[in-house]
Scaffold this active site. Structure first.
Site, PDB file in Angstrom:
ATOM      1  N   GLU A 193      14.562  -5.650  -8.768  1.00 46.45           N
ATOM      2  CA  GLU A 193      13.596  -5.031  -9.676  1.00 46.45           C
ATOM      3  C   GLU A 193      14.273  -3.814 -10.289  1.00 46.45           C
ATOM      4  O   GLU A 193      15.177  -3.236  -9.702  1.00 46.45           O
ATOM      5  CB  GLU A 193      12.364  -4.601  -8.892  1.00 46.45           C
ATOM      6  N   GLU A 202      11.789  -2.024  12.017  1.00 44.34           N
ATOM      7  CA  GLU A 202      11.445  -0.946  11.088  1.00 44.34           C
ATOM      8  C   GLU A 202      10.298  -0.133  11.715  1.00 44.34           C
ATOM      9  O   GLU A 202       9.236  -0.683  12.004  1.00 44.34           O
ATOM     10  CB  GLU A 202      10.957  -1.651   9.822  1.00 44.34           C
ATOM     11  N   GLU A 244      10.896  -8.308  -2.183  1.00 40.57           N
ATOM     12  CA  GLU A 244      11.458  -7.033  -1.708  1.00 40.57           C
ATOM     13  C   GLU A 244      10.831  -6.805  -0.348  1.00 40.57           C
ATOM     14  O   GLU A 244       9.649  -6.481  -0.243  1.00 40.57           O
ATOM     15  CB  GLU A 244      11.127  -5.931  -2.716  1.00 40.57           C
ATOM     16  N   LEU A 245      11.628  -7.025   0.698  1.00 39.81           N
ATOM     17  CA  LEU A 245      11.055  -7.142   2.044  1.00 39.81           C
ATOM     18  C   LEU A 245      11.468  -5.972   2.943  1.00 39.81           C
ATOM     19  O   LEU A 245      11.809  -4.906   2.457  1.00 39.81           O
ATOM     20  CB  LEU A 245      11.459  -8.503   2.631  1.00 39.81           C
ATOM     21  N   TRP A 273       0.810  -1.219   0.000  1.00 39.94           N
ATOM     22  CA  TRP A 273       0.000   0.000   0.000  1.00 39.94           C
ATOM     23  C   TRP A 273       0.846   1.273   0.000  1.00 39.94           C
ATOM     24  O   TRP A 273       0.328   2.353  -0.232  1.00 39.94           O
ATOM     25  CB  TRP A 273      -0.935   0.016   1.222  1.00 39.94           C
ATOM     26  N   ASN A 274       2.149   1.163   0.309  1.00 39.94           N
ATOM     27  CA  ASN A 274       2.904   2.418   0.480  1.00 39.94           C
ATOM     28  C   ASN A 274       3.224   3.106  -0.849  1.00 39.94           C
ATOM     29  O   ASN A 274       3.332   4.325  -0.913  1.00 39.94           O
ATOM     30  CB  ASN A 274       4.163   2.206   1.331  1.00 39.94           C
ATOM     31  N   CYS A 327      10.217   1.180   2.639  1.00 36.91           N
ATOM     32  CA  CYS A 327      11.132   0.129   3.105  1.00 36.91           C
ATOM     33  C   CYS A 327      12.563   0.637   3.125  1.00 36.91           C
ATOM     34  O   CYS A 327      13.407   0.087   3.824  1.00 36.91           O
ATOM     35  CB  CYS A 327      11.073  -1.080   2.181  1.00 36.91           C
ATOM     36  N   PRO A 383      -3.249  -6.215  -5.571  1.00 36.40           N
ATOM     37  CA  PRO A 383      -2.826  -5.006  -4.856  1.00 36.40           C
ATOM     38  C   PRO A 383      -3.228  -5.091  -3.389  1.00 36.40           C
ATOM     39  O   PRO A 383      -4.093  -5.892  -3.021  1.00 36.40           O
ATOM     40  CB  PRO A 383      -3.610  -3.887  -5.564  1.00 36.40           C
ATOM     41  N   GLY A 417       6.731  -6.360   0.452  1.00 34.98           N
ATOM     42  CA  GLY A 417       6.003  -6.257   1.717  1.00 34.98           C
ATOM     43  C   GLY A 417       6.899  -6.685   2.865  1.00 34.98           C
ATOM     44  O   GLY A 417       8.130  -6.627   2.762  1.00 34.98           O
ATOM     45  N   SER A 418       6.269  -7.171   3.919  1.00 32.29           N
ATOM     46  CA  SER A 418       7.048  -7.461   5.120  1.00 32.29           C
ATOM     47  C   SER A 418       7.860  -8.749   4.967  1.00 32.29           C
ATOM     48  O   SER A 418       7.517  -9.648   4.185  1.00 32.29           O
ATOM     49  CB  SER A 418       6.114  -7.609   6.322  1.00 32.29           C
TER      50      SER A 418
HETATM   51  C1  SIN Z   1       9.798   0.713  -0.938  1.00 35.48           C
HETATM   52  O1  SIN Z   1       9.280   1.164   0.057  1.00 35.48           O
HETATM   53  O2  SIN Z   1      10.369  -0.351  -0.927  1.00 35.48           O
HETATM   54  C2  SIN Z   1       9.739   1.401  -2.267  1.00 35.48           C
HETATM   55  C3  SIN Z   1      10.601   2.560  -2.328  1.00 35.48           C
HETATM   56  C4  SIN Z   1      10.567   3.183  -3.695  1.00 35.48           C
HETATM   57  O3  SIN Z   1      10.466   2.489  -4.703  1.00 35.48           O
HETATM   58  O4  SIN Z   1      10.681   4.392  -3.789  1.00 35.48           O
END
Ligand code: SIN
Length: 494
Positions: free
Chosen positions: A472, A395, A264-265, A165-166, A298, A190, A242-243
């Site tokens: 990615e 975090e 991607e954690l 969601w971020n 993240c 999503p 995500g987490s």
């Molecule tokens: C993330 O929070 O992993 C994404 C950061 C970003 O792509 O800007």
């Protein structure tokens, strides 16, 4: 079907972009059971609308639709796929204001940040449209004179993308664009907090001419959809952001079907300020890295390590910048820090601050927070942070900047690496020798010297240790959706 635009507080130029349906095999559909889940505005808690609560049946339909679309999509030339992706890219850029309004309504970030994210999301579509044309294999020198060996690149197959969601737009295009460019149909799940940005993006993909089944969106609660996607032998690739907890669960679920995974954690990024750094630059970058998206990234600086002799000067400059932040709803002009995604997120941030204060930290500076609603949190600077505090190992995912003091380089590197995570690390120095010494020793997938930005379409993004697997963006981002097939030709009469 008809769509009711219940985004009463958000005026869209194209109401058609607001969709309250899942997208499967080219059709906008409800869940077979009729079940829905609500989506709210994090700035008020008000209902924005609902989306179908898809389950195993809808997931199986999406997998079948993607599988049926695969032969024709992979058979297209890279140029034909690129042309469709280029049209999608153009449509996204044509609709930045509407997409940003939808994002701010469901995610909370200030409109300017939402607009920035839509443009950033679009860069992945453009980059991978172009990069897809360069997905070529190579030949290998054979051990026998009458043998030839070619390495052919082929799409891996149906891909699944589970997104957070971020960054409701960028995390979708960072996964879907390389998948589609490589020739893989994709199924997107999503976050249930932010489905509308995804649905609007996919509506534009539909208008751009992506064939039915090549992109599908399943809305709803994650458990049933995630289990069905990971259990399916047809799905050959899972990309998740995500987490770490959920990522490792998905990895276990993918084991039975031996799927390729990109994960991607979580992160716990250090930001190190050495005594020879340009302090104004360090403050400016720390503000971007720490407070973008209210600290809900993240890669945001979770621990700010400052060398003794510049600690006070840095803290003072940072305080000036932090107290200038304006907490408020994302759609109100002048807001620079929006609400957190939900009450639990705000409670976690408060728990980290309380824990730090009870372990000896000092509240050094705070921005004003005139918002009564529980999801708004004041950005703060804490000094005197140490490794016994929760924020040293977890975090925080919020607008808290804890300052840790250190005396020498070795100590800073040890502190920086004292975490199970290894996503991003930032450091500030004007000493070229130190720059290489430190960059080579930081345990992270991404290291930034004298900058607070590391996420961009042309560079690989991803972590080491508990921060994940795979990359990615950049060339590596396309490779994640390609298989290498070795083609041996023997007995040639030459
Ligand atoms: C993330 O929070 O992993 C994404 C950061 C970003 O792509 O800007």
């Amino acid at each position: 079907m008809t769509f009711q635009n219940t985004l009463s507080v958000v005026k869209l130029e194209k109401a058609d972009l607001f969709r309250q349906a899942a997208f499967i095999g080219g059709d906008w559909v409800s869940a077979a059971s009729g079940a829905t889940i609500p989506v709210d505005d994090p700035a008020t808690g008000a209902l924005l609308g609902t989306v179908p609560d898809c389950g195993v049946a809808e997931t199986d339909q999406a997998i079948a639709a993607a599988n049926a679309a695969f032969p024709a999509w992979r058979a297209k030339t890279a140029g034909e796929r690129a042309a469709i992706l280029e049209r999608w890219h153009a449509l996204v850029l044509d609709n930045v204001p509407d997409l940003a309004r939808i994002m701010t309504a469901e995610q909370g970030k200030p409109l300017a940040e939402s607009e920035g994210e839509i443009r950033y999301a679009a860069t992945f579509i453009k980059w991978f449209a172009e990069e897809g044309r360069r997905a070529s294999g190579h030949d290998v020198l054979a051990p026998e004179a009458n043998r030839r060996i070619f390495v052919m690149k082929e799409p891996i197959g149906v891909a699944a993308a589970i997104t957070p969601w971020n960054f409701p737009a960028a995390m979708i295009t960072r996964k879907c664009a390389p998948a589609l460019a490589a020739g893989c149909p994709v199924i997107v799940k999503p976050s249930d907090f932010t489905p509308y940005t995804a649905l609007a993006l996919v509506r534009l993909a539909e208008l751009a001419g992506l064939p039915a089944g090549t992109i599908n969106v399943l809305t709803g609660r994650p458990e049933a959809i995630g289990s069905a996607l990971t259990a399916s032998p047809v799905v050959r690739k899972l990309s998740f952001t995500g987490s770490t907890r959920v990522g490792s669960l998905l990895l276990r679920q993918c084991a039975d079907t031996v799927k390729r995974t990109s994960l991607e954690l979580g992160g716990n990024a250090p930001l190190i300020v050495f005594d020879d750094a340009d302090l104004d630059l360090a403050v400016q970058s720390a503000m971007i890295s720490k407070f973008r998206n209210a600290g809900q990234t993240c890669v945001c600086a979770n621990r700010i390590l400052v060398q003794d002799s510049v600690h006070d000067a840095f803290a003072e400059k940072l305080a000036k910048a932090v107290t200038a932040l304006r907490v408020g709803p994302g759609d109100v002009a002048g807001s620079t820090v929006g609400p957190l995604i939900n009450a639990a997120a705000a409670q976690k941030v408060q728990a980290h601050v309380d824990d730090a204060l009870s372990h000896g930290a000092t509240l050094y500076a705070s921005a004003e927070n005139g918002m009564a609603y529980e999801r708004f949190v004041a950005p703060v600077i804490l000094t005197g942070a140490n490794s016994n505090m929760l924020l040293a190992s977890e975090e925080t995912f919020g607008p808290v900047a804890p300052l840790f003091r250190f005396t020498h380089e070795e100590e800073a590197i040890d502190l920086a690496n004292a975490t199970e995570y290894g996503l991003a690390s930032y450091f500030y120095t004007d000493n070229i020798h130190r720059a290489f010494r430190v960059a080579e020793r930081l345990e992270a997938g991404m290291v930034a010297l004298n900058t607070g930005t590391i996420a961009m379409e042309m560079a690989p993004f991803g972590g080491v240790k508990m921060s994940g697997l795979g990359r990615e963006g950049g060339r590596a981002g396309l490779e994640e959706y390609l298989e290498s097939k070795a083609f041996h030709i023997g007995g040639l009469k030459l």
